[in-house]
Design a protein around this motif. Structure first.
Motif, PDB file in Angstrom:
ATOM      1  N   LEU A 368       0.848  -1.407  51.203  1.00 32.60           N
ATOM      2  CA  LEU A 368      -0.573  -1.613  50.928  1.00 32.60           C
ATOM      3  C   LEU A 368      -0.761  -2.626  49.790  1.00 32.60           C
ATOM      4  O   LEU A 368      -1.666  -3.476  49.849  1.00 32.60           O
ATOM      5  N   ILE A 369       0.098  -2.533  48.796  1.00 23.94           N
ATOM      6  CA  ILE A 369       0.038  -3.499  47.679  1.00 23.94           C
ATOM      7  C   ILE A 369       0.220  -4.920  48.227  1.00 23.94           C
ATOM      8  O   ILE A 369      -0.512  -5.844  47.860  1.00 23.94           O
ATOM      9  N   GLN A 370       1.184  -5.051  49.157  1.00 23.17           N
ATOM     10  CA  GLN A 370       1.436  -6.356  49.789  1.00 23.17           C
ATOM     11  C   GLN A 370       0.240  -6.822  50.611  1.00 23.17           C
ATOM     12  O   GLN A 370      -0.291  -7.914  50.402  1.00 23.17           O
ATOM     13  N   SER A 371      -0.190  -5.946  51.544  1.00 30.50           N
ATOM     14  CA  SER A 371      -1.211  -6.377  52.509  1.00 30.50           C
ATOM     15  C   SER A 371      -2.559  -6.648  51.837  1.00 30.50           C
ATOM     16  O   SER A 371      -3.345  -7.465  52.308  1.00 30.50           O
ATOM     17  N   GLU A 372      -2.821  -5.958  50.717  1.00 28.98           N
ATOM     18  CA  GLU A 372      -4.103  -6.180  50.019  1.00 28.98           C
ATOM     19  C   GLU A 372      -3.949  -7.189  48.881  1.00 28.98           C
ATOM     20  O   GLU A 372      -4.882  -7.362  48.090  1.00 28.98           O
ATOM     21  N   SER A 373      -2.764  -7.784  48.781  1.00 27.98           N
ATOM     22  CA  SER A 373      -2.451  -8.745  47.703  1.00 27.98           C
ATOM     23  C   SER A 373      -2.785  -8.175  46.318  1.00 27.98           C
ATOM     24  O   SER A 373      -3.441  -8.827  45.503  1.00 27.98           O
ATOM     25  N   LEU A 374      -2.347  -6.960  46.087  1.00 29.60           N
ATOM     26  CA  LEU A 374      -2.592  -6.331  44.782  1.00 29.60           C
ATOM     27  C   LEU A 374      -1.436  -6.659  43.854  1.00 29.60           C
ATOM     28  O   LEU A 374      -0.315  -6.905  44.304  1.00 29.60           O
TER      29      LEU A 374
END
Ligand code: ACM
Ligand code: ZN
Length: 628
Positions: A368-374
């Motif tokens: 999720l961190i990756q896909s949301e560019s967090l």
């Protein structure tokens, strides 16, 4: 011989004159020493004039409300308050204000349109009591001021008293802050519906308008959610509870199942009860942390497999909600039911104390961190809160969270509750967000309020009455323009170590009275010495009503005045204390010298002093060593 009538007549006028002079002197003296009634309203009203007359409230006094102003519920509330002190009254409608006497008249008045929503005018003269405001909110607070004018004797009397007198007063009043909150944690320990109502009554008495109800925790889930029955059968209970303080090692447990929850019916009843007292309830549903109890019921909401167990000890736990889709479905379902129960605009979502350990090790979280560019796990917390905020906003509600919600970027419309000091509040306000101040060192009423050696077990800290009183919610370093975002202050009552309703009373009284003045009374109107006198009068009310309360900290402060012959002044937060002291190094006893005025420091090395009540020393003596 007939008595000479002239002689008699001559003597009589002289006697008469003498008597008249005597009466005149007596009257003059009486008028000089006629004591103005004591008015001890807390929080101190904005403007208050006290006259020498009084209104006699008796069984014939009518409660009269404005026609077509929706004041029936308010009238009924006043009738109930008076029936608590054995006064039966009925509500009638106002016909002609000028010819109405022996009445308590309550009405909304359009002329007050420019006045504060919560402001009110209360006047008492010989003929009537008149309470007016722009809104019902103001009337509710005006009733509280009236209730505080009733002599304490009337609460004490076992037998019915026929009447009481209300001093002549003219009060114009309104609050300094629009948010005046009290919080209560019902998760670590739970309290009955009746006690929650009592808590709300005490809040109303001190003009608090917001009840922050902390309903979910690691140690127990306390709100019925119909869609998720295991919240009630599993999350609402723990197997055991820690005995003693968390820092006492080794930990020991009581081995008893503990728990319960409030049904939706009970919650609606409490919401209604609060609203009649002009109190809005902010429910708190904790996320993503402080959620072990919910995970015990629904382990699929966690990052790891579990099983989980409702916590039996205190602190911060690493098992938190995993920000997966099914978690958001669950939380939105829960919040939907919460929104249906609580009509107020704010929903508190916690957000404090979230360890990121499990998120670091969770492939779902990392993806999720990756896909949301967090950026990192802080960004993930921010993503979590923003998503929940979007949901709440879509339902017309506003999100509040503890100051950790600032980390990783604040949600667009969030209000911040500043608890780890005042910095969170300052930062939020600078960015144009509203903030509520609840810094631990002033506003945590689970802290000790006097010497711990003489107090029931508490979590720690030291927040005596005077310290609470001295708090100002507007930080000095906040620019004028940003200070409008500070909505007010709130005290938090965490209940790890508060297990009974009596102990809650003890922790909130009288500190809540001090905080009421912080929130209500203008900065320039606050006056500790005057508050001390008034709170002392309120102690009598607590006694009469059987409230458990703390009499204050008996600690002594020694103040050296070097400019005045090295005199040492001894101060205490206790009203008119009996301080006894020695100068020979010995422990003071109830035969030691009584402190009356600052002590000259000449020829002495040390002062030892303590407060005595009925011959007994309170706490431990304080000591001041004179530097030579
Ligand atoms: C808090 O005291 N953890 C908000
Ligand atoms: Zn995860």
């Amino acid at each position: 011989m007939i008595a000479n009538p002239f002689i008699k007549n001559r003597i009589q006028p002289m006697k008469l004159l003498f008597a008249q002079i005597l009466i005149l002197i007596a009257l003059l003296l009486a008028s000089c020493i006629k004591k103005q009634a004591e008015v001890n309203i807390i929080p101190k009203p904005l403007e208050q004039k006290i006259g020498n007359e009084a209104f006699t409230y008796n069984a014939e006094t009518k409660i009269i409300i404005g026609i077509n102003q929706n004041l029936e519920t308010l009238g009924a509330y006043l009738v109930t308050q008076l029936s608590n002190i054995n006064l039966k009254s009925e509500v009638q409608y106002l016909e002609d204000i000028n010819s109405t006497e022996n009445a308590f008249i309550i009405q909304l008045d359009r002329r007050l349109d420019d006045f504060d929503d919560e402001g009110y005018l209360l006047s008492v003269d010989r003929k009537k009591i008149l309470l007016e405001a722009k809104t019902i909110k103001g009337l509710v607070w005006g009733i509280q001021s009236f209730l505080q004018l009733i002599p304490v004797k009337f609460f004490e009397e076992e037998n019915h008293m026929e009447s009481f007198s209300v001093p002549e007063v003219y009060i114009k009043d309104k609050p300094r802050f629009s948010y005046r909150g009290m919080h209560l944690d019902v998760c670590r320990h739970m309290f009955s519906v009746d006690f929650i109502k009592k808590y709300l009554d005490i809040m109303a008495y001190y003009k608090f308008n917001t009840f922050h109800w902390h309903l979910t925790e690691d140690q127990g889930w306390r709100i019925e959610i119909k869609k998720y029955p295991k919240l009630m059968s599993v999350a609402a209970y723990r197997d055991s509870t820690l005995i003693g303080h968390y820092r006492d090692q080794p930990h020991t447990f009581d081995g008893e199942r503990y728990g319960g929850y409030y049904t939706q019916e009970e919650i609606k009843e409490i919401v209604q009860y609060a609203s009649e007292r002009n109190i809005t309830i902010i429910p708190e549903i904790e996320m993503p942390g402080h959620s072990v109890a919910a995970l015990a019921a629904y382990p699929e909401l966690a990052c790891t497999d579990g099983p989980f167990r409702t916590a039996t000890t205190w602190g911060v736990f690493e098992d938190v909600y995993c920000p997966k889709e099914n978690t958001f479905v669950f939380l939105e379902d829960v919040l939907s039911e919460v929104i249906d129960m609580f009509p107020g605009k704010y929903i508190h979502i916690g957000g404090d104390e979230v360890p990121k350990t499990n998120w670091k090790n969770c492939s779902d979280c990392q993806q999720l961190i990756q896909s949301e560019s967090l950026e990192n796990e802080d960004g993930l917390q921010s993503y979590f809160i923003k998503r929940i905020e979007k949901f709440l906003n879509s339902k017309g509600r506003q999100l509040i969270g503890w100051d950790e919600i600032l980390e990783g970027g604040l949600s667009p419309n969030a209000t911040v509750m500043s608890w780890r000091g005042i910095e969170g509040g300052i930062e939020a306000a600078k960015f144009g967000h509203d903030a509520i101040m609840t810094p631990g060192s002033y506003c945590y009423f689970d802290h000790y309020q006097a010497n711990p050696n003489f107090q029931p077990l508490a979590i720690g800290g030291f927040t005596p009455l005077k310290k609470v009183y001295e708090y100002d919610p507007i930080p000095d370093k906040l620019a004028e323009g940003a200070s409008k975002h500070i909505l007010g202050a709130q005290a938090n009552v965490w209940t790890e170590y508060i297990t009974t309703p009596e102990q809650i009373e003890y922790m909130i009284l009288p500190r809540m009275a001090a905080l009421s003045e912080v929130n209500w009374t203008g900065r320039d109107k606050k006056d500790w010495a005057d508050f001390q006198k008034r709170i002392n009068a309120h102690f009598n009310v607590y006694e009469a009503l059987g409230y458990n309360y703390c009499k204050g900290s008996y600690a002594l402060e020694f103040m050296l005045d070097e400019s005045d012959q090295n005199k040492i002044e001894i101060r205490s937060e206790i009203y008119r204390p009996e301080i006894r002291y020695t100068t020979d190094g010995s422990i003071p006893t109830n035969a030691s010298k009584i402190y009356k005025k600052p002590i000259k420091a000449i020829d002495i090395d040390v002062i030892k002093a303590a407060i005595f009540v009925e011959g007994e020393m309170m706490e431990e003596p304080g000591e001041f060593i004179i530097k030579k």
